[in-house]
Design a protein around this motif. Structure first.
Motif, mmCIF file in Angstrom:
data_model
loop_
_atom_site.group_PDB
_atom_site.id
_atom_site.type_symbol
_atom_site.label_atom_id
_atom_site.label_comp_id
_atom_site.label_asym_id
_atom_site.label_seq_id
_atom_site.Cartn_x
_atom_site.Cartn_y
_atom_site.Cartn_z
ATOM 1 N N ALA A 95 0.890 -1.073 -0.105
ATOM 2 C CA ALA A 95 -0.164 -0.093 -0.042
ATOM 3 C C ALA A 95 0.842 1.144 -0.011
ATOM 4 O O ALA A 95 1.839 1.246 0.591
ATOM 5 C CB ALA A 95 -0.972 0.071 1.143
ATOM 6 N N CYS A 96 0.470 2.088 -0.800
ATOM 7 C CA CYS A 96 1.205 3.462 -0.540
ATOM 8 C C CYS A 96 0.593 4.563 -0.071
ATOM 9 O O CYS A 96 -0.498 5.086 -0.298
ATOM 10 C CB CYS A 96 1.379 3.880 -2.049
ATOM 11 S SG CYS A 96 1.828 5.741 -2.437
ATOM 12 N N SER A 97 1.506 5.091 1.034
ATOM 13 C CA SER A 97 0.951 6.240 1.789
ATOM 14 C C SER A 97 1.726 7.264 1.942
ATOM 15 O O SER A 97 1.461 8.285 2.001
ATOM 16 C CB SER A 97 0.329 5.671 3.333
ATOM 17 O OG SER A 97 1.485 5.259 3.856
ATOM 18 N N TYR A 98 2.968 7.092 1.795
ATOM 19 C CA TYR A 98 4.187 7.882 1.811
ATOM 20 C C TYR A 98 4.648 8.114 0.245
ATOM 21 O O TYR A 98 4.880 7.168 -0.152
ATOM 22 C CB TYR A 98 5.466 7.604 2.597
ATOM 23 C CG TYR A 98 5.089 7.761 4.093
ATOM 24 C CD1 TYR A 98 5.773 8.448 5.123
ATOM 25 C CD2 TYR A 98 3.726 7.709 4.797
ATOM 26 C CE1 TYR A 98 5.822 8.685 6.257
ATOM 27 C CE2 TYR A 98 3.455 7.824 5.920
ATOM 28 C CZ TYR A 98 4.399 8.428 7.211
ATOM 29 O OH TYR A 98 4.306 8.449 8.126
ATOM 30 N N GLY A 99 5.217 9.340 -0.213
ATOM 31 C CA GLY A 99 6.125 9.285 -1.272
ATOM 32 C C GLY A 99 7.428 9.140 -1.261
ATOM 33 O O GLY A 99 7.708 8.229 -0.259
ATOM 34 N N ALA A 100 8.174 9.891 -1.718
ATOM 35 C CA ALA A 100 9.709 9.726 -1.420
ATOM 36 C C ALA A 100 10.006 10.419 -0.045
ATOM 37 O O ALA A 100 10.940 10.415 0.368
ATOM 38 C CB ALA A 100 10.368 10.240 -2.667
ATOM 39 N N GLY A 101 8.975 11.286 0.499
ATOM 40 C CA GLY A 101 9.534 12.129 1.799
ATOM 41 C C GLY A 101 9.409 11.340 3.038
ATOM 42 O O GLY A 101 9.070 10.110 2.978
ATOM 43 N N THR A 102 8.878 11.885 3.892
ATOM 44 C CA THR A 102 8.828 11.375 5.415
ATOM 45 C C THR A 102 7.305 11.805 5.928
ATOM 46 O O THR A 102 6.981 11.476 6.986
ATOM 47 C CB THR A 102 9.798 11.893 6.364
ATOM 48 O OG1 THR A 102 9.527 13.136 6.502
ATOM 49 C CG2 THR A 102 11.055 11.570 6.096
ATOM 50 N N GLN A 103 6.504 12.383 5.070
ATOM 51 C CA GLN A 103 5.326 12.714 5.477
ATOM 52 C C GLN A 103 4.184 11.984 4.599
ATOM 53 O O GLN A 103 4.464 11.706 3.499
ATOM 54 C CB GLN A 103 5.016 14.281 5.097
ATOM 55 C CG GLN A 103 5.801 15.411 5.931
ATOM 56 C CD GLN A 103 5.286 15.054 7.454
ATOM 57 O OE1 GLN A 103 4.140 15.370 7.585
ATOM 58 N NE2 GLN A 103 6.290 15.292 8.443
#
Ligand code: 5GP
Ligand code: MG
Length: 172
Positions: free
Chosen positions: A64-72
């Motif tokens: 599942a994707c909830s974060y992109g390449a960052g930390t938020q």
């Protein structure tokens, strides 16, 4: 420049995984246990955990994707890869690397329950309570972290650091 501070050494992780496996083996004895790892972060944890179990288990993954390449968190959860095994009337244990806001976990739990398993438990390597927004039932937690962004032992920052045997706090 980024900076890594040690949080858990490889031998400390080994010990907490062993203890968790002992508890799970006792709790799920004579049950039909399916462990579902949440990709990609939980792949090393799940691999180590199942090899310490003393009961039979079947394994699957979802992503599942909830974060992109960052930390938020990027808000809405998107299912990238669904489970492939039949979990109807089985005892399911969801294996997470880290629970932060709890929003991803909450969404995944709702999704898994739609397949009508007998039970769904949660097991996480790290329980990070700093930004908890959703009440989530964590049955097994290896380490409680209050704050910061952790990498290593499967956990990444923009896909880097997953290969590190220990867990580190990343100063970004
Ligand atoms: P939540 O929805 O609970 O906020 O976020 C859960 C997911 O975000 C985790 O499964 C993990 O992939 C990612 N995440 C949250 N906190 C951290 C962290 O400290 N380090 C890393 N590498 N990922 C994190
Ligand atoms: Mg994750």
């Amino acid at each position: 420049m980024s900076e890594l501070t040690p949080v858990l050494a490889a031998d400390e992780i080994h010990l907490l995984v062993k203890n968790m496996a002992r508890r799970i083996s006792a709790d799920y004895i004579d049950r039909e246990l399916v462990m579902i790892g949440v990709l990609k972060g939980a792949f090393i944890f799940l691999a180590d955990l199942i090899r310490q179990l003393t009961i039979p288990v079947t394994v699957d993954f979802l992503q599942a994707c909830s974060y992109g390449a960052g930390t938020q968190s990027c808000g809405a959860v998107r299912l990238v890869k669904d489970i492939g095994v039949d979990i109807r009337s089985k005892d399911v244990l969801l294996v997470e690397d880290i629970v932060d806001s709890g929003l991803t976990l909450n969404w995944i739990l709702g999704h898994l329950k739609s397949f009508q398993p007998l039970s769904v438990g949660v097991c996480t390597l790290i329980d990070k309570r700093e930004r908890r927004e959703a009440e989530v039932p964590i049955a097994y937690s290896g380490h409680v972290a209050e704050k910061g962004f952790l990498v290593g032992y499967g956990l990444d920052y923009a896909e880097a650091y997953r290969h590190l045997p220990g867990l580190y706090h990343l100063k970004i």
